[in-house]
Design a protein around this motif. Structure first.
Motif, PDB file in Angstrom:
ATOM      1  N   ALA A 298       8.009   4.766  -5.172  1.00  0.00           N
ATOM      2  CA  ALA A 298       7.607   4.034  -6.374  1.00  0.00           C
ATOM      3  C   ALA A 298       6.688   2.863  -6.032  1.00  0.00           C
ATOM      4  CB  ALA A 298       8.846   3.531  -7.116  1.00  0.00           C
ATOM      5  N   LEU A 299       6.954   2.199  -4.899  1.00  0.00           N
ATOM      6  CA  LEU A 299       6.099   1.099  -4.459  1.00  0.00           C
ATOM      7  C   LEU A 299       4.685   1.601  -4.164  1.00  0.00           C
ATOM      8  CD1 LEU A 299       5.506  -1.778  -3.506  1.00  0.00           C
ATOM      9  CD2 LEU A 299       6.588  -1.194  -1.316  1.00  0.00           C
ATOM     10  N   LEU A 301       3.197   4.238  -5.409  1.00  0.00           N
ATOM     11  CA  LEU A 301       2.544   4.621  -6.659  1.00  0.00           C
ATOM     12  C   LEU A 301       2.053   3.393  -7.432  1.00  0.00           C
ATOM     13  CD1 LEU A 301       1.805   6.725  -8.823  1.00  0.00           C
ATOM     14  CD2 LEU A 301       4.161   6.489  -9.697  1.00  0.00           C
ATOM     15  N   THR A 302       2.926   2.426  -7.620  1.00  0.00           N
ATOM     16  CA  THR A 302       2.559   1.254  -8.423  1.00  0.00           C
ATOM     17  C   THR A 302       1.527   0.370  -7.728  1.00  0.00           C
ATOM     18  OG1 THR A 302       4.515   0.084  -7.570  1.00  0.00           O
ATOM     19  CG2 THR A 302       4.738   1.212  -9.689  1.00  0.00           C
ATOM     20  N   ALA A 303       1.589   0.295  -6.388  1.00  0.00           N
ATOM     21  CA  ALA A 303       0.569  -0.462  -5.653  1.00  0.00           C
ATOM     22  C   ALA A 303      -0.786   0.202  -5.801  1.00  0.00           C
ATOM     23  CB  ALA A 303       0.958  -0.586  -4.185  1.00  0.00           C
ATOM     24  N   GLY A 304      -0.811   1.534  -5.761  1.00  0.00           N
ATOM     25  CA  GLY A 304      -2.065   2.255  -5.925  1.00  0.00           C
ATOM     26  C   GLY A 304      -2.663   2.077  -7.312  1.00  0.00           C
ATOM     27  N   LEU A 305      -1.803   1.945  -8.318  1.00  0.00           N
ATOM     28  CA  LEU A 305      -2.270   1.748  -9.693  1.00  0.00           C
ATOM     29  C   LEU A 305      -2.578   0.286 -10.015  1.00  0.00           C
ATOM     30  CD1 LEU A 305       0.222   4.163 -11.507  1.00  0.00           C
ATOM     31  CD2 LEU A 305      -2.223   4.549 -11.091  1.00  0.00           C
ATOM     32  N   GLY A 306      -2.217  -0.611  -9.077  1.00  0.00           N
ATOM     33  CA  GLY A 306      -2.479  -2.029  -9.289  1.00  0.00           C
ATOM     34  C   GLY A 306      -1.531  -2.697 -10.257  1.00  0.00           C
ATOM     35  N   TRP A 307      -0.374  -2.103 -10.497  1.00  0.00           N
ATOM     36  CA  TRP A 307       0.584  -2.663 -11.443  1.00  0.00           C
ATOM     37  C   TRP A 307       1.308  -3.863 -10.839  1.00  0.00           C
ATOM     38  CZ3 TRP A 307       3.401   2.334 -13.580  1.00  0.00           C
ATOM     39  CH2 TRP A 307       2.461   3.107 -14.281  1.00  0.00           C
ATOM     40  N   ALA A 373      -1.282   1.152  -0.481  1.00  0.00           N
ATOM     41  CA  ALA A 373      -0.504   2.076  -1.315  1.00  0.00           C
ATOM     42  C   ALA A 373      -0.170   3.352  -0.556  1.00  0.00           C
ATOM     43  CB  ALA A 373      -1.269   2.394  -2.596  1.00  0.00           C
ATOM     44  N   ALA A 374      -1.144   3.893   0.169  1.00  0.00           N
ATOM     45  CA  ALA A 374      -0.908   5.111   0.936  1.00  0.00           C
ATOM     46  C   ALA A 374       0.116   4.876   2.036  1.00  0.00           C
ATOM     47  CB  ALA A 374      -2.220   5.615   1.536  1.00  0.00           C
ATOM     48  N   ALA A 375       0.043   3.725   2.690  1.00  0.00           N
ATOM     49  CA  ALA A 375       1.009   3.415   3.748  1.00  0.00           C
ATOM     50  C   ALA A 375       2.417   3.325   3.188  1.00  0.00           C
ATOM     51  CB  ALA A 375       0.628   2.102   4.440  1.00  0.00           C
ATOM     52  N   PHE A 376       2.581   2.668   2.044  1.00  0.00           N
ATOM     53  CA  PHE A 376       3.901   2.563   1.420  1.00  0.00           C
ATOM     54  C   PHE A 376       4.432   3.941   1.036  1.00  0.00           C
ATOM     55  CE2 PHE A 376       2.473  -1.856  -0.220  1.00  0.00           C
ATOM     56  CZ  PHE A 376       2.895  -2.453   0.964  1.00  0.00           C
ATOM     57  N   ALA A 377       3.575   4.769   0.438  1.00  0.00           N
ATOM     58  CA  ALA A 377       4.019   6.092  -0.011  1.00  0.00           C
ATOM     59  C   ALA A 377       4.403   6.985   1.170  1.00  0.00           C
ATOM     60  CB  ALA A 377       2.918   6.748  -0.841  1.00  0.00           C
TER      61      ALA A 377
END
Length: 399
Positions: A298-299, A301-307, A373-377
């Motif tokens: 989830a982190l 995904l949301t980091a990639g979307l800038g939320w 975001a990619a690293a977190f996912a």
């Protein structure tokens, strides 16, 4: 203060908890030395001109030193006792921390941090064995949860102090923080800690190697290695992500990371208390792995979307990704016994720190080429693999 080796020795409840406090302080001080250099990365990158991968390598220097000496310190603990190892290691770490602060060059800094990590490793097995030795099984999960909160608390202290001092005064001035912490811990250990009782050392030769009977310990080691990847990714890059990607000021970012680490410390206590309540260390360990996988995905995904939700999920991830450590550590110590736990815990932590040493430079490359975001996912995949490996069915009833 005398060392206790008599199996019949008893201490008061207050003394038992004071030794838990001293052991926790020793581990926390060592954690500031081991993990604090991660919070030098922004200054190393922005002012010293190092790439993220090279700055990550400097930050990983103490954990490399830890990795290479954990089993040796564990063996020494098995032979000489917890108090001797704690005092020797903390004294040496204080000296080497001062050397790092006075080094004046990046090469000398990396070498001094490597050696400081090697001596700070003394606290890992020794402080844990003080807790296992003095607390009964039905209270051991809670007690070890308290002791295990030392690591996130140490990281939290480092996030607030080292990041701020480094930003204001530079890299070398910031290293007086872990040095002074280790000196304080040395004094407290000298005053408070007594070795826990254990069976006559003459029986040690008759105790079988716990690794030869089954794969229980090996599977716990493997699970811990997998779970340390998201833990150290978040620890190492949360501050940099907040500053560089989200535009936070270093002081504000450090404060949030510190608060998240306090949450992680409380999470370890809660996980340990839960393990006492359900009579199992490994069922909660599996639950933590599944929760960590969900949160990291989830982190990402949301980091990639800038939320903005990503910041809250980073805090949750910081809490969840450290909750497993005390459970696995206690399970290893309980299964391996008083004549093997030093080495078994050394193996446990060596495997973790080997992985932890690789995370900053490798993750730095991933972030550079693919983004945070990619690293977190990607980190979410590791707890997914870990969950089915937890040897729940082979766990013995706590007694």
């Amino acid at each position: 203060m005398a060392t206790s080796t008599d199996p019949g020795v008893r201490v008061t409840t207050a003394r038992r908890w004071s030794m838990l406090g001293a052991s926790t302080l020793a581990q926390a001080a060592a954690a500031v030395m081991m993990h604090g250099p991660a919070f030098l990365i922004p200054v190393l990158h922005d002012r010293e001109g190092l790439s993220l991968a090279r700055a990550g390598l400097v930050a990983a220097s103490p954990t490399i030193g830890v990795m290479l000496t954990l089993v040796l310190w564990g063996a020494l603990t098995d032979r000489r006792g917890e108090r001797f190892v704690l005092m020797t290691g903390l004294a040496a770490t204080s000296v080497l921390g001062a050397a790092a602060a006075l080094s004046g060059s990046l090469v000398a800094l990396a070498v001094a941090l490597f050696l400081a990590g090697a001596t700070a490793a003394s606290t890992n097995s020794a402080s844990g064995r003080v807790v296992v030795g003095w607390f009964p099984p039905e209270r051991r999960g809670l007690a070890m949860g308290v002791r295990q909160m030392a690591q996130p608390v140490g990281v939290g202290v480092a996030a607030v102090s080292i990041a701020v001092v480094a930003d204001a005064r530079g890299v070398y001035a910031a290293l007086w923080v872990p040095t002074l912490a280790c000196l304080v811990a040395l004094v407290v250990v000298a005053v408070v800690v007594v070795d826990p009782p254990r069976p006559d050392a003459r029986t040690a030769a008759a105790v079988p190697n716990p690794y030869r009977s089954d794969r229980y310990l090996a599977r716990i080691h493997a699970v811990s290695v997998l779970l340390v990847v998201p833990q150290f990714l978040v620890w190492t890059f949360a501050l940099v992500w907040l500053v560089q990607d989200r535009g936070w000021a270093p002081a504000a970012a450090g404060s949030l990371v510190a608060g998240a680490q306090i949450g992680g410390a409380l999470g370890r206590i809660a996980a340990g208390a839960l393990s006492d309540r359900v009579g199992s260390r490994l069922r909660p360990l599996r639950w933590v792995a599944l929760a960590a996988a969900t949160t990291m995905a989830a982190l990402g995904l949301t980091a990639g979307l800038g939320w903005a939700l990503a910041v809250a999920l980073m805090v949750v991830a910081t809490v969840l990704t450290v909750a497993d450590n005390g459970l696995a550590f206690t399970a290893v110590a309980e299964r391996s016994g008083p004549f093997w736990s030093g080495r078994a815990l050394g193996v446990q932590n060596t495997a973790q720190f080997l992985t932890a040493s690789a995370v900053p430079p490798v993750a730095g490359l991933v972030v550079t080429h693919a983004g945070y975001a990619a690293a977190f996912a990607l980190a979410a995949l590791f707890p997914v693999v870990a969950a089915p490996l937890v040897p729940v069915r082979d766990e013995r009833r706590l007694s």
